[in-house]
Scaffold this motif. Structure first.
Motif, short mmCIF file in Angstrom:
data_model
loop_
_atom_site.label_atom_id
_atom_site.label_comp_id
_atom_site.label_asym_id
_atom_site.label_seq_id
_atom_site.Cartn_x
_atom_site.Cartn_y
_atom_site.Cartn_z
N GLU A 48 0.83 -1.21 0.00
CA GLU A 48 0.00 0.00 0.00
C GLU A 48 0.87 1.26 0.00
O GLU A 48 0.59 2.22 -0.73
CB GLU A 48 -0.92 -0.02 1.23
CG GLU A 48 -2.09 0.94 1.13
CD GLU A 48 -1.79 2.30 1.79
OE1 GLU A 48 -2.53 3.26 1.53
OE2 GLU A 48 -0.82 2.37 2.55
N LEU A 49 1.93 1.27 0.79
CA LEU A 49 2.84 2.41 0.83
C LEU A 49 3.55 2.59 -0.51
O LEU A 49 3.72 3.72 -0.99
CB LEU A 49 3.86 2.23 1.96
CG LEU A 49 3.33 2.40 3.39
CD1 LEU A 49 4.41 2.03 4.40
CD2 LEU A 49 2.87 3.83 3.62
N ALA A 50 3.97 1.46 -1.09
CA ALA A 50 4.63 1.52 -2.40
C ALA A 50 3.68 2.07 -3.46
O ALA A 50 4.06 2.89 -4.30
CB ALA A 50 5.13 0.14 -2.80
N GLY A 51 2.41 1.61 -3.40
CA GLY A 51 1.42 2.10 -4.34
C GLY A 51 1.17 3.59 -4.18
O GLY A 51 1.05 4.33 -5.17
N VAL A 98 4.13 5.52 -5.67
CA VAL A 98 4.09 5.52 -7.14
C VAL A 98 3.05 6.50 -7.65
O VAL A 98 3.30 7.26 -8.60
CB VAL A 98 3.81 4.10 -7.68
CG1 VAL A 98 3.51 4.14 -9.17
CG2 VAL A 98 4.98 3.19 -7.41
N MET A 99 1.85 6.52 -7.02
CA MET A 99 0.79 7.44 -7.46
C MET A 99 1.20 8.90 -7.25
O MET A 99 0.91 9.76 -8.09
CB MET A 99 -0.51 7.13 -6.72
CG MET A 99 -1.21 5.88 -7.24
SD MET A 99 -2.88 5.67 -6.58
CE MET A 99 -2.50 5.15 -4.90
N LYS A 100 1.89 9.18 -6.14
CA LYS A 100 2.37 10.56 -5.89
C LYS A 100 3.40 10.96 -6.93
O LYS A 100 3.41 12.09 -7.43
CB LYS A 100 2.96 10.65 -4.49
CG LYS A 100 1.92 10.63 -3.37
CD LYS A 100 2.58 10.69 -2.00
CE LYS A 100 1.53 10.63 -0.90
NZ LYS A 100 2.16 10.66 0.45
N ARG A 101 4.27 10.01 -7.27
CA ARG A 101 5.30 10.30 -8.29
C ARG A 101 4.67 10.55 -9.65
O ARG A 101 5.09 11.45 -10.38
CB ARG A 101 6.26 9.12 -8.35
CG ARG A 101 7.44 9.35 -9.29
CD ARG A 101 8.43 8.22 -9.21
NE ARG A 101 9.50 8.40 -10.18
CZ ARG A 101 10.52 7.57 -10.36
NH1 ARG A 101 10.60 6.48 -9.58
NH2 ARG A 101 11.45 7.78 -11.26
N GLN A 102 3.65 9.74 -9.98
CA GLN A 102 2.95 9.93 -11.25
C GLN A 102 2.26 11.28 -11.29
O GLN A 102 2.26 11.96 -12.31
CB GLN A 102 1.93 8.81 -11.45
CG GLN A 102 2.54 7.45 -11.75
CD GLN A 102 1.50 6.35 -11.83
OE1 GLN A 102 0.34 6.56 -11.53
NE2 GLN A 102 1.94 5.16 -12.21
N ALA A 103 1.66 11.69 -10.16
CA ALA A 103 0.98 12.99 -10.09
C ALA A 103 1.95 14.14 -10.32
O ALA A 103 1.63 15.13 -10.99
CB ALA A 103 0.29 13.14 -8.74
N LYS A 104 3.17 14.01 -9.77
CA LYS A 104 4.18 15.06 -9.96
C LYS A 104 4.64 15.14 -11.41
O LYS A 104 4.85 16.22 -11.96
CB LYS A 104 5.39 14.78 -9.05
CG LYS A 104 5.12 15.03 -7.57
CD LYS A 104 6.36 14.76 -6.74
CE LYS A 104 6.09 15.01 -5.26
NZ LYS A 104 7.29 14.71 -4.43
#
Length: 315
Positions: free
Chosen positions: A301-304, A307-313
């Motif tokens: 869950e933390l890894a997901g 990844v989503m935060k990185r994609q948003a940036k």
């Protein structure tokens, strides 16, 4: 999408495939906690009449976009890799190391249920009632006795249709549904032996079942989100009855190889298990693996989230 995004989706598919091979653990649970559940359901639902028209008119690029082909291909590839590579391994582990494996999955499902609970926006009377119904249904499924059923083509196809619907429901194991239908050993054997006719019939049934069921599930998630998610959480907690590590075998059967296999089991405490079987309950090992399973879900869950935060940036 970039290569690392495809790779991550394939790895999530691998995790789903691993779960789908195990009676008692749902690939839908993995999809839910890894953040791809609703996109998966919507992508499957998009395989409809419009998609078929695009395909048969050879408008392949439009067809690929319509069904979210990149996403589906990556996830399905991961599922296929796991199922074909792990079918024999999981059968071996469940036979020779059952307490360790079930303890690991017990912790995994508890953590999954707690994470799913976060998705419920508001706990009201309807959500609570839906949760209770989910627990009751899943519990009933886990205590139902496996059936003796035919190996005919139509029943194999029907089994595929029913099992695949369970596979995309968090907490309801498609593999366990196959066990209840008396087809788990038969299908695992077919996969292990690469029996193409049996696999083809099963896959056809699964394709029809999942496309039909995905429309209903997608509608429920859009119009009754909290009620639906609460029921899915109930499914998870109700399924814990199946994955309790210590069992007393009350009925057995002979498999296709003439080996005695458990048919009906009841949960017992570790001390009772030792008294009945004269075997070590492996309590310390079970507790450690339960904790590992629990923490693994939070790590995923933390890894997901990362990844989503990185994609948003990047966007």
């Amino acid at each position: 999408m970039k290569f690392h995004q495809y790779l991550l989706l394939t790895l999530k598919g691998c995790a789903m495939g691993m779960a789908d091979v195990v009676p008692g653990v749902s690939g839908g649970t993995i999809a839910f906690i890894s953040g791809i559940y609703e996109e998966l359901i919507d992508s499957i639902k998009s395989v409809n009449l419009q998609a078929l028209k695009l395909l048969f008119s050879f408008r392949l690029a439009e067809f690929w976009r319509h069904i979210n082909g990149r996403f589906l291909c990556a996830v399905l590839l991961g599922i296929a890799i796991s199922i074909f590579s792990l079918a024999r391994l999981m059968t071996y582990l469940l036979t020779h190391h059952p307490i360790a494996i079930w303890s690991f999955f017990f912790g995994l499902i508890v953590a999954s249920a707690l994470l799913v609970a976060r998705q419920v926006g508001k706990w009201d009377v309807r959500s609570v009632l839906s949760f209770v119904v989910g627990v009751a249904v899943a519990w009933w499924i886990t205590v139902a006795s496996p059936a003796e059923t035919p190996d005919t083509w139509w029943f194999v196809m029907l089994s595929g249709a029913i099992a695949i619907c369970a596979m995309i429901l968090p907490g309801i194991s498609g593999a366990f549904i196959l066990l209840l239908l008396g087809k788990y050993q038969y299908i695992m054997q077919a996969v292990g032996d690469f029996n193409i006719p049996v696999m083809a019939i099963f896959i056809i049934g699964a394709a029809v079942g999942i496309i039909s069921f995905s429309h209903l599930l997608s509608w429920l998630l859009k119009h009754w989100h909290d009620v639906t998610v609460a029921m899915l959480m109930g499914f998870m907690l109700g399924s814990l009855n199946k994955v309790w590590p210590w069992k007393e075998v009350t009925e057995t059967y002979l498999d296709s190889h003439g080996k005695l296999q458990p048919l009906v089991e009841h949960n017992v405490m570790p001390g009772r298990f030792e008294a009945l079987t004269h075997q070590d309950a492996q309590l310390a090992e079970a507790v450690v693996l339960c904790i590992v399973g629990f923490l693994l879900i939070y790590a995923i869950e933390l890894a997901g989230s990362w990844v989503m935060k990185r994609q948003a940036k990047e966007e």
